[in-house]
Design a protein around this motif. Structure first.
Motif, mmCIF file in Angstrom:
data_model
loop_
_atom_site.group_PDB
_atom_site.id
_atom_site.type_symbol
_atom_site.label_atom_id
_atom_site.label_comp_id
_atom_site.label_asym_id
_atom_site.label_seq_id
_atom_site.Cartn_x
_atom_site.Cartn_y
_atom_site.Cartn_z
ATOM 1 N N UNK A 79 35.393 60.295 46.318
ATOM 2 C CA UNK A 79 35.920 61.324 45.419
ATOM 3 C C UNK A 79 34.810 61.952 44.585
ATOM 4 N N UNK A 80 34.892 63.267 44.425
ATOM 5 C CA UNK A 80 33.880 64.012 43.675
ATOM 6 C C UNK A 80 34.254 64.096 42.199
ATOM 7 N N UNK A 81 33.267 64.358 41.384
ATOM 8 C CA UNK A 81 33.498 64.467 39.942
ATOM 9 C C UNK A 81 34.217 65.765 39.603
ATOM 10 N N UNK A 82 34.709 65.861 38.376
ATOM 11 C CA UNK A 82 35.313 67.083 37.865
ATOM 12 C C UNK A 82 34.602 67.484 36.580
ATOM 13 N N UNK A 83 34.739 68.744 36.208
ATOM 14 C CA UNK A 83 34.093 69.235 34.993
ATOM 15 C C UNK A 83 34.631 68.478 33.775
ATOM 16 N N UNK A 84 33.785 68.129 32.809
ATOM 17 C CA UNK A 84 34.279 67.473 31.592
ATOM 18 C C UNK A 84 35.427 68.254 30.966
ATOM 19 N N UNK A 85 36.470 67.542 30.556
ATOM 20 C CA UNK A 85 37.682 68.208 30.076
ATOM 21 C C UNK A 85 38.526 67.275 29.233
ATOM 22 N N UNK A 86 39.428 67.892 28.478
ATOM 23 C CA UNK A 86 40.434 67.161 27.715
ATOM 24 C C UNK A 86 41.653 66.934 28.604
ATOM 25 N N UNK A 87 42.560 66.023 28.234
ATOM 26 C CA UNK A 87 43.782 65.841 29.024
ATOM 27 C C UNK A 87 44.553 67.141 29.172
ATOM 28 N N UNK A 136 44.373 63.791 36.723
ATOM 29 C CA UNK A 136 42.911 63.659 36.641
ATOM 30 C C UNK A 136 42.466 62.280 36.151
ATOM 31 N N UNK A 137 43.416 61.410 35.868
ATOM 32 C CA UNK A 137 43.086 60.088 35.326
ATOM 33 C C UNK A 137 42.184 59.313 36.287
ATOM 34 N N UNK A 138 41.107 58.747 35.739
ATOM 35 C CA UNK A 138 40.224 57.922 36.538
ATOM 36 C C UNK A 138 39.103 58.666 37.233
ATOM 37 N N UNK A 139 39.110 59.983 37.181
ATOM 38 C CA UNK A 139 38.052 60.744 37.841
ATOM 39 C C UNK A 139 36.828 60.868 36.949
ATOM 40 N N UNK A 140 35.653 60.802 37.568
ATOM 41 C CA UNK A 140 34.398 60.922 36.835
ATOM 42 C C UNK A 140 34.237 62.336 36.301
ATOM 43 N N UNK A 163 40.455 70.022 38.832
ATOM 44 C CA UNK A 163 39.287 69.869 39.685
ATOM 45 C C UNK A 163 39.683 70.041 41.135
ATOM 46 N N UNK A 164 38.773 70.519 41.953
ATOM 47 C CA UNK A 164 39.113 70.842 43.331
ATOM 48 C C UNK A 164 39.395 69.637 44.207
ATOM 49 N N UNK A 165 38.768 68.488 43.907
ATOM 50 C CA UNK A 165 38.843 67.344 44.810
ATOM 51 C C UNK A 165 39.938 66.350 44.435
ATOM 52 N N UNK A 166 40.847 66.717 43.537
ATOM 53 C CA UNK A 166 41.918 65.803 43.144
ATOM 54 C C UNK A 166 42.837 65.510 44.333
ATOM 55 N N UNK A 167 43.379 64.292 44.423
ATOM 56 C CA UNK A 167 44.272 63.949 45.539
ATOM 57 C C UNK A 167 45.466 64.893 45.685
ATOM 58 N N UNK A 168 45.969 65.407 44.568
ATOM 59 C CA UNK A 168 47.140 66.290 44.629
ATOM 60 C C UNK A 168 46.834 67.622 45.303
ATOM 61 N N UNK A 169 45.556 67.952 45.489
ATOM 62 C CA UNK A 169 45.174 69.219 46.114
ATOM 63 C C UNK A 169 44.611 69.046 47.521
ATOM 64 N N UNK A 170 44.664 67.825 48.062
ATOM 65 C CA UNK A 170 44.092 67.615 49.390
ATOM 66 C C UNK A 170 44.920 68.361 50.446
ATOM 67 N N UNK A 171 44.301 69.250 51.228
ATOM 68 C CA UNK A 171 45.041 70.131 52.144
ATOM 69 C C UNK A 171 45.143 69.575 53.562
ATOM 70 N N UNK A 172 45.510 68.305 53.694
ATOM 71 C CA UNK A 172 45.496 67.638 54.994
ATOM 72 C C UNK A 172 46.425 68.314 55.991
ATOM 73 N N UNK A 173 47.649 68.656 55.581
ATOM 74 C CA UNK A 173 48.607 69.255 56.522
ATOM 75 C C UNK A 173 48.163 70.628 56.992
#
Length: 431
Positions: A54-62, A73-77, A111-121
């Motif tokens: 998993x890739x990092x995401x830009x620093x951000x607030x909840x 975004x919980x747990x992402x660097x 962030x682009x690499x979050x699991x909820x955005x994975x375009x597998x289908x």
């Protein structure tokens, strides 16, 4: 799987059971804090980069929409060095359509690499998918005199499009068939990219999910007001502040906004690479003549935002009157911020000689009180049930079955659009 890119070698995952390639966190540009993105340095990219994690995401607030989507975004660097993209592609793709995904989050979260955005289908359907991570909030959209220019996050997105043109054929994608897809702030970004300097030919179609277009022409004064307010909070050079200090300043700006807007941090017209307000409509008309558009909204897009509006939210707790007021406010925010501006943009595209189709997404979770709220259409095209099952907006015993059923329809519609097929109706209703 070892792959060679112009910027250096990468290690990607190759899923034999899915027949897909997954490459996460590929850098598309480099930038120092508050500086425009620059082409990658080959010297820094000689060693093989591990793109399997998993890739990092830009620093951000909840996110303020955690009550709707869950803590995605919980747990992402968190890392300022976030100019990277993730690719999901069919293993043996050749001249396949390309999708670039720009996430939403009011330009302050996501962030682009979050699991909820994975375009597998979509990749299984033959699309080479590119998810982009870009700078947010104070890191991407705070203009500070000679220190930080405006619109850095937008310049990041343009740099990602340029990377696609140069590199996507290595993954079997067709650089001449790129569809840019964005939701909320991501869709707003696409409108800005349409009119920005030096973007012609970088993408060829656009899918816009719930763009909050009501404020796009009103944001120019906000940038200067925001800069002045930020300078009041600065006690030292922001280039020397820690990430936590910058986020603390961002929180102060959000809690005491200079103007009441849905998005305080956002691209600003009149600052490079965007035209001024007076030129905006003409630039849109010129751009959309050759770029087909699919644009839409959800049935209750405004629900999460109506519940945030003070002092109305106090009255929502009043028996009988409260629910009526909240429903009325949801109706108004949905139409004034999302539906009516999208319909207006649709008409401008058609008057300019372009092609546009609208849609409304009206499915709602059977046990959720959020209705067909903002963001509810995303799980039907991106991410897995495992990634989305905790989202409050999806609460209901038949939700997974409905996502599989309606999601297949929506994905096939997107695929037809990406492949250049004409949509047969002017407006599509999804329930």
């Amino acid at each position: 799987m070892h792959m060679q890119l112009p910027s250096g070698p990468i290690l990607a995952l190759c899923s034999d059971d899915e027949n897909l390639i997954h490459a996460r966190g590929i850098p598309y540009a480099q930038a120092q804090r508050f500086q425009p993105p620059q082409p990658l340095s080959h010297k820094e990219s000689e060693a093989e980069r591990d793109c399997t994690k998993p890739a990092s995401i830009c620093p951000q607030l909840p996110s303020r929409l955690e009550s709707v989507m869950g803590p995605l975004t919980a747990g992402f660097a968190l890392d300022e060095n976030c100019l990277h993209l993730s690719i999901t592609a069919p293993k043996n793709a050749k001249k396949a359509p390309v999708m670039m995904w720009l996430h939403g989050g009011a330009y302050i979260s996501g962030g682009g690499d979050l699991p909820c955005y994975q375009p597998v289908d979509l990749a299984r359907r033959g699309v080479v998918c590119v998810n982009v991570t870009y700078r947010l909030g104070v890191f991407g959209y705070l203009c500070l005199g000679d220190i930080a220019p405006a619109n850095l996050g937008l310049l990041d997105q343009r740099a990602a499009l340029r990377w696609i043109q140069t590199n996507i054929s290595i993954f079997g994608g067709d650089p001449g068939n790129v569809t840019v897809v964005g939701q909320s702030a991501g869709a707003d970004s696409i409108i800005c990219l349409l009119v920005a300097q030096e973007t012609k030919g970088l993408f060829h179609r656009a899918i816009l999910l719930s763009p909050p277009l009501r404020e796009i022409k009103e944001r120019a004064p906000t940038a200067s007001l925001l800069s002045a307010k930020a300078e009041q909070y600065l006690t030292k050079d922001p280039r020397e502040m820690t990430v936590d200090e910058l986020l603390a300043m961002q929180k102060k700006l959000l809690l005491d906004p200079v103007r009441k807007q849905v998005m305080l941090f956002a691209p600003s017209l009149g600052a490079y690479p965007l035209p001024g307000v007076d030129e905006f409509d003409q630039r849109v008309a010129e751009a959309v003549r050759g770029i087909p558009v699919l644009i839409g909204w959800t049935g209750h897009d405004g629900r999460p935002f109506s519940s945030m509006l003070y002092p109305m939210q106090i009255l929502y707790k009043v028996p009988v009157l409260g629910p009526c007021l909240e429903a009325l406010q949801t109706w108004f925010v949905t139409r004034s911020y999302f539906m009516w501006p999208s319909q207006g943009f649709h008409e401008r595209v058609r008057r300019a000689g372009g092609t546009s189709t609208t849609y409304s997404f009206e499915w709602a979770g059977a046990e959720s009180n959020l209705g067909a709220c903002h963001c509810i259409d995303i799980p039907f095209v991106l991410g897995s049930w495992e990634a989305w099952k905790g989202a409050p907006m999806l609460k209901g015993k038949d939700t997974e079955e409905d996502i599989n059923r309606l999601g297949a329809v929506v994905k096939d519609l997107w695929l037809d659009f990406m492949n250049g097929k004409s949509l047969t109706t002017e407006h599509i209703r999804m329930v």
